[in-house]
Design a protein around this motif. Structure first.
Motif, short mmCIF file in Angstrom:
data_model
loop_
_atom_site.label_atom_id
_atom_site.label_comp_id
_atom_site.label_asym_id
_atom_site.label_seq_id
_atom_site.Cartn_x
_atom_site.Cartn_y
_atom_site.Cartn_z
N HIS A 56 0.84 -1.21 0.00
CA HIS A 56 0.00 0.00 0.00
C HIS A 56 0.87 1.25 0.00
O HIS A 56 0.60 2.20 -0.75
CB HIS A 56 -0.94 0.01 1.21
CG HIS A 56 -2.11 -0.91 1.08
ND1 HIS A 56 -3.13 -0.71 0.18
CD2 HIS A 56 -2.42 -2.05 1.76
CE1 HIS A 56 -4.02 -1.69 0.29
NE2 HIS A 56 -3.61 -2.51 1.23
N THR A 57 1.90 1.24 0.82
CA THR A 57 2.82 2.38 0.85
C THR A 57 3.47 2.58 -0.51
O THR A 57 3.58 3.71 -1.00
CB THR A 57 3.91 2.16 1.93
OG1 THR A 57 3.28 2.02 3.20
CG2 THR A 57 4.90 3.31 1.97
N ALA A 58 3.88 1.49 -1.15
CA ALA A 58 4.50 1.59 -2.48
C ALA A 58 3.54 2.22 -3.48
O ALA A 58 3.93 3.08 -4.27
CB ALA A 58 4.94 0.20 -2.95
N THR A 59 2.30 1.80 -3.45
CA THR A 59 1.31 2.33 -4.38
C THR A 59 1.04 3.82 -4.11
O THR A 59 1.00 4.63 -5.04
CB THR A 59 0.00 1.53 -4.28
OG1 THR A 59 0.29 0.17 -4.57
CG2 THR A 59 -1.05 2.05 -5.24
N GLU A 60 0.87 4.15 -2.84
CA GLU A 60 0.60 5.55 -2.49
C GLU A 60 1.77 6.45 -2.87
O GLU A 60 1.57 7.55 -3.42
CB GLU A 60 0.32 5.65 -0.99
CG GLU A 60 -1.00 5.02 -0.58
CD GLU A 60 -1.10 4.76 0.93
OE1 GLU A 60 -0.18 5.15 1.68
OE2 GLU A 60 -2.11 4.16 1.34
N THR A 61 2.98 5.99 -2.59
CA THR A 61 4.15 6.83 -2.91
C THR A 61 4.41 6.87 -4.42
O THR A 61 4.90 7.88 -4.92
CB THR A 61 5.41 6.34 -2.16
OG1 THR A 61 5.65 4.97 -2.47
CG2 THR A 61 5.25 6.52 -0.65
N ALA A 62 4.07 5.82 -5.13
CA ALA A 62 4.22 5.83 -6.59
C ALA A 62 3.25 6.85 -7.19
O ALA A 62 3.61 7.60 -8.11
CB ALA A 62 3.96 4.44 -7.17
N LEU A 63 2.05 6.89 -6.68
CA LEU A 63 1.06 7.86 -7.16
C LEU A 63 1.54 9.29 -6.90
O LEU A 63 1.51 10.15 -7.79
CB LEU A 63 -0.29 7.61 -6.48
CG LEU A 63 -1.44 8.50 -6.90
CD1 LEU A 63 -1.72 8.36 -8.40
CD2 LEU A 63 -2.69 8.14 -6.10
N TRP A 86 11.75 7.49 -5.25
CA TRP A 86 10.72 6.46 -5.10
C TRP A 86 11.32 5.06 -5.27
O TRP A 86 11.02 4.15 -4.51
CB TRP A 86 9.58 6.68 -6.11
CG TRP A 86 8.55 5.61 -5.98
CD1 TRP A 86 7.54 5.55 -5.07
CD2 TRP A 86 8.45 4.41 -6.76
NE1 TRP A 86 6.83 4.39 -5.23
CE2 TRP A 86 7.37 3.67 -6.26
CE3 TRP A 86 9.18 3.89 -7.83
CZ2 TRP A 86 6.98 2.44 -6.79
CZ3 TRP A 86 8.81 2.66 -8.35
CH2 TRP A 86 7.72 1.97 -7.84
N GLN A 87 12.18 4.89 -6.28
CA GLN A 87 12.80 3.59 -6.51
C GLN A 87 13.68 3.18 -5.33
O GLN A 87 13.71 2.00 -4.95
CB GLN A 87 13.63 3.61 -7.80
CG GLN A 87 12.76 3.63 -9.04
CD GLN A 87 13.60 3.76 -10.31
OE1 GLN A 87 14.72 4.24 -10.29
NE2 GLN A 87 13.01 3.33 -11.43
N GLN A 88 14.39 4.13 -4.75
CA GLN A 88 15.23 3.81 -3.60
C GLN A 88 14.37 3.28 -2.45
O GLN A 88 14.70 2.26 -1.84
CB GLN A 88 16.01 5.04 -3.14
CG GLN A 88 16.84 4.77 -1.88
CD GLN A 88 17.52 6.02 -1.35
OE1 GLN A 88 17.57 7.05 -2.01
NE2 GLN A 88 18.07 5.90 -0.15
#
Length: 143
Positions: A56-63, A86-88
């Protein structure tokens, strides 16, 4: 013919029940197995909870990163920095996934090992008690 099958099944069930109730080594194995299963389910549940939180964190931060990269103006270095950051953090989440996975496997292996040892010890104690009880008769005559 169904009557013969039913009686054969009934007889098999009686024999199985007798074998299970007479074998003092089997009861601790069964008890430990289900206790170990419960522990492993709790471990897996905690792992998946954390894994989903990271996804969920990955998705939110990717957005957020894509919005920031698109609204950064005409400077492509800002967009690259945003995506790089974001990749880091994504790599850090993957490292955390792997670390927790290894820990999960280690704890579960420990649960299996402890359950097996405890079942064996308990089974041996039960067997010893059963043997002692069967050899202690009040009416024995010394030879």
């Amino acid at each position: 013919m169904a009557k013969a099958d039913d009686s054969a099944l009934t007889e098999l069930m009686k024999q199985t029940q007798a074998a299970v109730t007479l074998n003092p080594m089997l009861r601790p194995q069964i008890d430990q197995y289900w206790q170990m299963q419960e522990k492993m389910l709790r471990e897996a549940e905690a792992f998946t909870k954390h894994w989903f939180e990271r996804r969920h964190t990955a998705t939110e931060t990717a957005l957020k990163a894509s919005k920031d990269a698109m609204s950064g103006g005409s400077d492509p270095t800002d967009a690259l920095k945003t995506m790089s950051d974001w990749q880091q953090h994504s790599m850090e989440r993957l490292v955390e996934d792997f670390r927790e996975w290894v820990e999960l496997c280690s704890r579960c292996a420990g649960h299996v090992t402890r359950a097996e040892v405890e079942a064996e010890v308990d089974g041996l104690k039960r067997t010893a008690k059963q043997v002692a009880a069967s050899t202690n008769t009040k009416h024995s005559t010394p030879v």
